[in-house]
Design an enzyme around this catalytic site. Sequence first.
Site, PDB file in Angstrom:
ATOM      1  N   GLN A   1       2.032   5.976   8.427  1.00 25.04           N
ATOM      2  CA  GLN A   1       1.561   5.469   9.608  1.00 25.04           C
ATOM      3  C   GLN A   1       2.198   5.922  10.896  1.00 25.04           C
ATOM      4  O   GLN A   1       1.667   5.780  11.751  1.00 25.04           O
ATOM      5  CB  GLN A   1       1.978   3.732   9.397  1.00 25.04           C
ATOM      6  CG  GLN A   1       1.225   3.001   8.409  1.00 25.04           C
ATOM      7  CD  GLN A   1       1.582   1.600   8.145  1.00 25.04           C
ATOM      8  OE1 GLN A   1       2.605   1.301   7.536  1.00 25.04           O
ATOM      9  NE2 GLN A   1       0.915   0.767   8.952  1.00 25.04           N
TER      10      GLN A   1
ATOM     11  N   HIS B   1       4.948   3.170  -0.125  1.00 19.97           N
ATOM     12  CA  HIS B   1       4.230   2.400   0.761  1.00 19.97           C
ATOM     13  C   HIS B   1       2.792   2.567   1.024  1.00 19.97           C
ATOM     14  O   HIS B   1       2.487   3.684   1.722  1.00 19.97           O
ATOM     15  CB  HIS B   1       5.154   2.665   2.119  1.00 19.97           C
ATOM     16  CG  HIS B   1       4.838   1.447   2.895  1.00 19.97           C
ATOM     17  ND1 HIS B   1       5.806   0.560   3.758  1.00 19.97           N
ATOM     18  CD2 HIS B   1       3.636   0.783   3.436  1.00 19.97           C
ATOM     19  CE1 HIS B   1       5.291  -0.392   4.470  1.00 19.97           C
ATOM     20  NE2 HIS B   1       3.756  -0.229   4.229  1.00 19.97           N
TER      21      HIS B   1
ATOM     22  N   ASN C   1       6.091  -1.092  -1.723  1.00 19.10           N
ATOM     23  CA  ASN C   1       5.849  -1.964  -0.632  1.00 19.10           C
ATOM     24  C   ASN C   1       4.621  -2.795  -1.050  1.00 19.10           C
ATOM     25  O   ASN C   1       3.818  -2.292  -1.361  1.00 19.10           O
ATOM     26  CB  ASN C   1       5.657  -1.151   0.363  1.00 19.10           C
ATOM     27  CG  ASN C   1       5.388  -2.103   1.553  1.00 19.10           C
ATOM     28  OD1 ASN C   1       6.103  -2.732   2.241  1.00 19.10           O
ATOM     29  ND2 ASN C   1       4.114  -1.995   1.959  1.00 19.10           N
ATOM     30  N   GLU C   2       5.019  -4.178  -1.080  1.00 21.92           N
ATOM     31  CA  GLU C   2       3.845  -5.069  -1.210  1.00 21.92           C
ATOM     32  C   GLU C   2       2.755  -4.593  -2.386  1.00 21.92           C
ATOM     33  O   GLU C   2       1.740  -4.660  -2.302  1.00 21.92           O
ATOM     34  CB  GLU C   2       2.954  -5.261   0.010  1.00 21.92           C
ATOM     35  CG  GLU C   2       3.940  -5.794   1.196  1.00 21.92           C
ATOM     36  CD  GLU C   2       3.084  -5.909   2.404  1.00 21.92           C
ATOM     37  OE1 GLU C   2       1.770  -5.587   2.549  1.00 21.92           O
ATOM     38  OE2 GLU C   2       3.652  -6.566   3.326  1.00 21.92           O
TER      39      GLU C   2
HETATM   40  C1  FCB Z   1       1.874  -4.635   5.680  1.00 24.18           C
HETATM   41  C2  FCB Z   1       2.139  -3.264   5.692  1.00 24.18           C
HETATM   42  C3  FCB Z   1       2.441  -2.402   6.629  1.00 24.18           C
HETATM   43  C4  FCB Z   1       1.783  -3.144   7.978  1.00 24.18           C
HETATM   44  C5  FCB Z   1       1.696  -4.390   8.176  1.00 24.18           C
HETATM   45  C6  FCB Z   1       0.933  -4.762   9.541  1.00 24.18           C
HETATM   46  O1  FCB Z   1       0.879  -5.287   4.805  1.00 24.18           O
HETATM   47  O2  FCB Z   1       3.178  -3.105   4.594  1.00 24.18           O
HETATM   48  O3  FCB Z   1       2.559  -1.215   6.455  1.00 24.18           O
HETATM   49  O4  FCB Z   1       0.520  -2.464   8.017  1.00 24.18           O
HETATM   50  O5  FCB Z   1       1.296  -5.133   7.043  1.00 24.18           O
END
Ligand code: FCB
Length: 404
Positions: free
Chosen positions: A20, A114, A158-159
Amino acid sequence: MTRVDFPAAFLWGAATSAHQVEGGNVNSDWWDFEHRPGTAARESSGDAIDHYHRYADDFALLRSLGHNAHRLSVEWARTEPAPGEFSRAAIEHYRRVLTALADTGMTAFVTLHHFTLPRWFAAAGGWLAPDAVEVFARYCRYVAAELGDLMPYVCTINEPQMVALHGYLEGYHPPGITNPTLWKRAGRVLLEAHHGAVRAVRDASPHSQVGLAVNLPLLAPSRDDDACWSFHRLMRHEIVDLYLDGLTGPDRGDWLGVQYYRKQWVDPASPTFFADPPEGFRRTQMGWAVYPDGLRQVLHRAAETGLPLYVTENGIATEDDTERVDYLHTHIAAVAQALDEGVDVRGYLHWSAFDNFEWSEGYRPTFGLIAVDSGFTRIPKPSAHAFAAIAASGRLSSREPVQA
Ligand code: FCB
């Protein structure tokens, strides 16, 4: 006006991710997705904000704005450009990055995955490939062995829920699949990949504290009927409970990252699985509903794992920076309230440090405390100074009570 003092050791900072902000991440599945006609991606990430070259100035700026911690990611696609072939130049780049960060005195939270994958990993089946967990662990072990001394906190993935949901059910992220069976399978693989990565990082870097960052929306049914409640149960299980209840056993990790943005209403009748927010909720550029008390509620849910918590993302996409100041105050107040209610939360990392590339939405949504102009000049917004006042003092003077 209420006043809240946070513990002296509380960590304050902001988060980014490699793709990003760095720019030119051409060996990744995301670059491919951005350039393939017909995908959900609106535009190319291009040069992003050229953080790849400007990291040292960026860290100095964040430090000057009161931050004592910073979250970023190492890019897998750069580090392992071909299967099992690691780039010495890439790892030395990240050694310079993490050294510059350490030199500022900010505590590093380093994410290993990520959202972006090396092209070759995606081409071989991505998370659904039979050896995905082992291949990811090999990369994690390499990075931990090379950079562990500079990584006090490591975030494996990440997520995972959003990787599975966006990539395999909504088709909104790569690989652009819309298949409920594969969605569920991908989520389970990602959870296993977290456990494998914890083992790998601990072997190679025993001093690093390893954790997982989960996205925890506050989910509600959009209507009070049986179909909606049962869909709510399914979505809550696949997005929240699977991951939190799955953090068991010796490889679960040392801490948990909580990422909260919004309240969401699930709707089995909606083609997007979610209903628009009801009237009365403030909506962001993303169309997301602002609901500060949701952060307090999801911190309580995350605390059931018994792990120490860090808010590793929380933020708002808005052109109106006064909204961001308000969002900061109300959400940090929600963290304070959770702390007061006994939740072990040890840090708050805002999303994001800079306006940056917001995945399929491109550069339109602005999440940053700091704007970046077309010449890559960094311009702190009033919210960056509002956050600096909180971070530097560890004290929140909130003008508004937390929304009940
Ligand atoms: C999350 C992501 C991050 C960004 C935010 C707004 O889901 O981890 O990279 O895009 O949302």
